[in-house]
Design a protein around this motif. Structure first.
Motif, PDB file in Angstrom:
ATOM      1  N   UNK A  83       7.607 -56.855 -71.536  1.00  0.00           N
ATOM      2  CA  UNK A  83       8.595 -56.333 -71.099  1.00  0.00           C
ATOM      3  C   UNK A  83       8.157 -55.315 -70.164  1.00  0.00           C
ATOM      4  N   UNK A  84       6.717 -54.988 -69.806  1.00  0.00           N
ATOM      5  CA  UNK A  84       5.639 -54.372 -69.005  1.00  0.00           C
ATOM      6  C   UNK A  84       4.217 -54.878 -69.350  1.00  0.00           C
ATOM      7  N   UNK A  85       3.272 -54.047 -68.169  1.00  0.00           N
ATOM      8  CA  UNK A  85       1.852 -54.961 -67.771  1.00  0.00           C
ATOM      9  C   UNK A  85       1.647 -54.228 -67.323  1.00  0.00           C
ATOM     10  N   UNK A  86      -0.030 -53.553 -67.469  1.00  0.00           N
ATOM     11  CA  UNK A  86       0.181 -52.816 -66.517  1.00  0.00           C
ATOM     12  C   UNK A  86      -1.850 -53.219 -66.593  1.00  0.00           C
ATOM     13  N   UNK A 122       4.964 -34.903 -58.173  1.00  0.00           N
ATOM     14  CA  UNK A 122       4.865 -36.086 -58.532  1.00  0.00           C
ATOM     15  C   UNK A 122       4.860 -37.218 -57.998  1.00  0.00           C
ATOM     16  N   UNK A 123       4.013 -37.148 -56.509  1.00  0.00           N
ATOM     17  CA  UNK A 123       3.433 -38.566 -56.047  1.00  0.00           C
ATOM     18  C   UNK A 123       2.973 -39.456 -56.250  1.00  0.00           C
ATOM     19  N   UNK A 124       1.767 -38.555 -56.864  1.00  0.00           N
ATOM     20  CA  UNK A 124       0.777 -39.324 -56.670  1.00  0.00           C
ATOM     21  C   UNK A 124       0.730 -39.850 -58.925  1.00  0.00           C
ATOM     22  N   UNK A 125       0.277 -41.105 -59.601  1.00  0.00           N
ATOM     23  CA  UNK A 125       0.096 -42.039 -60.158  1.00  0.00           C
ATOM     24  C   UNK A 125      -1.712 -41.004 -60.551  1.00  0.00           C
ATOM     25  N   UNK A 126      -1.548 -39.906 -61.412  1.00  0.00           N
ATOM     26  CA  UNK A 126      -2.557 -38.897 -61.625  1.00  0.00           C
ATOM     27  C   UNK A 126      -4.001 -39.999 -63.342  1.00  0.00           C
ATOM     28  N   UNK A 127      -3.364 -40.788 -63.722  1.00  0.00           N
ATOM     29  CA  UNK A 127      -4.060 -41.514 -64.991  1.00  0.00           C
ATOM     30  C   UNK A 127      -3.372 -42.709 -64.212  1.00  0.00           C
ATOM     31  N   UNK A 128      -4.505 -44.047 -64.244  1.00  0.00           N
ATOM     32  CA  UNK A 128      -4.220 -45.302 -63.845  1.00  0.00           C
ATOM     33  C   UNK A 128      -4.905 -46.147 -64.908  1.00  0.00           C
ATOM     34  N   UNK A 129      -4.934 -45.372 -66.100  1.00  0.00           N
ATOM     35  CA  UNK A 129      -5.406 -45.880 -67.166  1.00  0.00           C
ATOM     36  C   UNK A 129      -4.440 -47.510 -67.507  1.00  0.00           C
ATOM     37  N   UNK A 142      -2.984 -48.498 -70.256  1.00  0.00           N
ATOM     38  CA  UNK A 142      -1.869 -48.010 -71.600  1.00  0.00           C
ATOM     39  C   UNK A 142      -1.360 -47.375 -70.949  1.00  0.00           C
ATOM     40  N   UNK A 143      -1.626 -45.799 -69.975  1.00  0.00           N
ATOM     41  CA  UNK A 143      -0.917 -45.778 -70.251  1.00  0.00           C
ATOM     42  C   UNK A 143       0.305 -46.022 -68.721  1.00  0.00           C
ATOM     43  N   UNK A 144      -0.342 -46.975 -67.788  1.00  0.00           N
ATOM     44  CA  UNK A 144       0.206 -47.365 -66.958  1.00  0.00           C
ATOM     45  C   UNK A 144       1.801 -48.134 -67.821  1.00  0.00           C
ATOM     46  N   UNK A 145       1.065 -48.681 -68.272  1.00  0.00           N
ATOM     47  CA  UNK A 145       2.283 -49.835 -69.215  1.00  0.00           C
ATOM     48  C   UNK A 145       2.865 -49.086 -69.713  1.00  0.00           C
ATOM     49  N   UNK A 146       2.690 -48.043 -70.385  1.00  0.00           N
ATOM     50  CA  UNK A 146       3.588 -47.081 -71.268  1.00  0.00           C
ATOM     51  C   UNK A 146       4.544 -46.726 -69.270  1.00  0.00           C
ATOM     52  N   UNK A 147       4.624 -46.134 -68.376  1.00  0.00           N
ATOM     53  CA  UNK A 147       5.446 -46.095 -67.365  1.00  0.00           C
ATOM     54  C   UNK A 147       6.450 -47.068 -66.935  1.00  0.00           C
ATOM     55  N   UNK A 148       5.689 -48.146 -66.669  1.00  0.00           N
ATOM     56  CA  UNK A 148       6.290 -49.426 -66.922  1.00  0.00           C
ATOM     57  C   UNK A 148       7.516 -49.838 -67.552  1.00  0.00           C
ATOM     58  N   UNK A 149       6.970 -49.240 -69.439  1.00  0.00           N
ATOM     59  CA  UNK A 149       8.149 -49.886 -70.408  1.00  0.00           C
ATOM     60  C   UNK A 149       9.687 -48.410 -69.945  1.00  0.00           C
ATOM     61  N   UNK A 206       7.550 -42.893 -76.761  1.00  0.00           N
ATOM     62  CA  UNK A 206       7.035 -43.771 -75.770  1.00  0.00           C
ATOM     63  C   UNK A 206       8.080 -43.156 -74.723  1.00  0.00           C
ATOM     64  N   UNK A 207       9.241 -42.558 -74.443  1.00  0.00           N
ATOM     65  CA  UNK A 207      10.120 -42.841 -73.565  1.00  0.00           C
ATOM     66  C   UNK A 207      10.322 -41.037 -72.603  1.00  0.00           C
ATOM     67  N   UNK A 208       9.819 -40.053 -73.506  1.00  0.00           N
ATOM     68  CA  UNK A 208       9.335 -39.060 -72.713  1.00  0.00           C
ATOM     69  C   UNK A 208      10.039 -38.021 -72.649  1.00  0.00           C
ATOM     70  N   UNK A 209      10.286 -36.452 -71.569  1.00  0.00           N
ATOM     71  CA  UNK A 209      10.890 -35.380 -72.075  1.00  0.00           C
ATOM     72  C   UNK A 209      12.143 -35.704 -71.385  1.00  0.00           C
ATOM     73  N   UNK A 210      11.870 -36.686 -69.922  1.00  0.00           N
ATOM     74  CA  UNK A 210      13.651 -36.570 -69.377  1.00  0.00           C
ATOM     75  C   UNK A 210      14.507 -37.424 -70.325  1.00  0.00           C
ATOM     76  N   UNK A 211      13.940 -38.693 -70.627  1.00  0.00           N
ATOM     77  CA  UNK A 211      15.003 -39.909 -70.970  1.00  0.00           C
ATOM     78  C   UNK A 211      15.381 -39.254 -72.782  1.00  0.00           C
ATOM     79  N   UNK A 212      14.461 -38.790 -72.801  1.00  0.00           N
ATOM     80  CA  UNK A 212      14.230 -37.789 -74.449  1.00  0.00           C
ATOM     81  C   UNK A 212      16.093 -36.670 -73.892  1.00  0.00           C
ATOM     82  N   UNK A 213      16.514 -36.688 -72.183  1.00  0.00           N
ATOM     83  CA  UNK A 213      17.896 -35.829 -72.520  1.00  0.00           C
ATOM     84  C   UNK A 213      19.119 -37.101 -72.606  1.00  0.00           C
ATOM     85  N   UNK A 214      19.358 -38.300 -72.458  1.00  0.00           N
ATOM     86  CA  UNK A 214      20.168 -38.714 -72.698  1.00  0.00           C
ATOM     87  C   UNK A 214      19.591 -40.165 -74.083  1.00  0.00           C
TER      88      UNK A 214
END
Length: 444
Positions: A88-91, A106-113, A115-122, A244-252
């Protein structure tokens, strides 16, 4: 610790088994299924690798890459109750942006490793599943249970019969790359650099042999300009507590965890990976603080197979002039793929003028950057008037009207409390960096 070997029946069985033997090391999660449910929901690491490499092959944009270039591949796979695997996610990626190039919008992807990008896609995958849930809460979807949500918080509850596995084509940078004295990578003479350096101020440092010291906090990269990006080993450890969801999605929604991490044996040291991703948090307790956040260490699956190897791995490119790729690729099942320029954190095709602009044009921003993520989340909350009957949605909508990205993330109180506890007990040297403070109407 449990091991098993899988052999393929052939005429030359003894020799074939040497090439296709699969050795998997499991470190069980504390709440894994039992009985028949456990048997049905087992994760097949070979299938995870096979599906991951097949998905990568579909990224036609990567076919034109320089044959000298190597990179890292990471995926996140959904595994249903019958063991079916779906990527469901790949990077791909190996870079991070230096401190001097960061922005507060918030316009840049500061970390493009990878594993980090795969988590963003997820996270993008989760956002779309959350939209489906909010439109039809009484109907279960790929990620969430049917019903009105958590009876205490109103948040969506992840399905208990679905697990998520992460594949990484080599050891995550940082602690997982530090091989114990006297050991080496099986069958390989090429040694991994840690890909990250110690953070000044870590109480575990004594000034001696810091580069090889284990268990300490590290930032990327191992050489060159220091960044604010924490190593992937340390981030994976944090995700085993916060999800994996992060703080933003943790509200919902309640947290979603990685159940297994699948790695190729030729590119990792088993004891180093287990130490970095599991053992470092053995004594970290969460149960007394919050019922939703628990330490859930993933299964560590080490797979030996010559048949399934990532073609762009540094272990596969046997040439002295190999270089790390300066582009990253990110794909999510719902939005497709995009190419990211690792040096700028913006989409491929972005001009220097656009990259230096006061307001980065929308066409240059990744679909997975913080700004895009925040706007997409806000659109979901306000997209359908029926959602406003949900008290949790009404609270979030009210907060969105007056909040910045930073203050909205801070409203995820339980998540932030657990994050502070993790930093204090596991990584006290982890610097609290400034979260971008843009508002929801600042689209550019």
């Amino acid at each position: 610790m449990k091991r098993f070997k899988e052999k393929k029946g052939t005429k030359n069985e003894e020799e074939e088994s040497k090439n296709t033997t699969t050795t998997t090391t499991f470190e069980r999660c504390s709440d894994e299924p039992s009985g028949s449910e456990k048997e049905e929901n087992m994760i097949d690491p070979i299938e995870v690798i096979r599906k991951s490499l097949e998905a990568y092959e579909k990224l036609t944009c990567d076919k034109k890459s320089d044959p000298r270039e190597w990179t890292v591949l990471s995926t996140i796979c959904r595994v249903d109750s019958k063991g079916n695997v779906d990527v469901v996610a790949l990077a791909t990626g190996t870079k991070a942006i230096g401190k001097g190039k960061l922005r507060d919008d918030g316009c840049l992807l500061r970390d493009t490793h990878a594993e980090v990008l795969a988590r963003r896609a997820f996270r993008c995958y989760l956002v779309n599943r959350l939209r489906e849930y909010m439109l039809s809460p009484m109907k279960a979807n790929d990620a969430f249970r049917s019903g009105t949500g958590d009876r205490f918080t109103g948040r969506a509850i992840p399905r208990g019969d679905v697990r998520y596995a992460m594949y990484v084509s080599q050891a995550p940078c940082g602690d997982a790359c530090i091989v114990p004295s006297g050991s080496s990578l099986v069958g390989e003479s090429w040694c991994l650099h840690t890909g990250a350096r110690p953070v000044a101020g870590d109480g575990k440092l004594d000034g001696l042999n810091q580069e090889c010291r284990t268990g300490i906090l590290r930032t990327k990269p191992g050489r060159g300009d220091r960044t604010r990006s924490i190593s992937c080993s340390d981030k994976l450890l944090r995700w085993s507590v916060l999800g994996l969801q992060g703080a933003l999605l943790s509200t919902m929604m309640n947290p979603v965890y990685i159940s297994a991490i699948v790695l190729p044996s030729h590119a990792v040291n088993e004891s180093a990976v287990k130490r970095a991703l599991v053992s470092r948090v053995f004594d970290f307790s969460t149960r007394k603080d919050c019922q939703d956040y628990n330490l859930k260490s993933p299964e560590i699956c080490i797979v030996s197979s010559k048949e399934y190897r990532f073609e762009k791995s540094p272990f596969s490119i046997r040439r002295d002039d190999r270089v790390s790729c300066d582009k990253s690729f990110i794909w999510s099942r719902d939005v497709g793929s995009e190419v990211i320029l690792a040096k700028s954190g913006l989409r491929a095709g972005t001009t220097k003028k656009d990259g230096r602009a006061k307001i980065i044009p929308l066409k240059c921003r990744s679909f997975h950057c913080s700004s895009s993520h925040f706007h997409r989340f806000a659109e979901i909350l306000s997209s359908d008037v029926r959602n406003q009957n949900n008290i949790k949605v009404r609270e979030c909508l009210k907060l969105l009207k007056s909040s910045t990205y930073r203050s909205f993330k801070d409203s995820a109180v339980e998540y932030q409390n657990m994050k502070r506890k993790f930093r204090k007990k596991v990584f006290p040297a982890w610097e609290v960096r400034a979260t971008p403070s843009f508002r929801i109407n600042e689209k550019g």
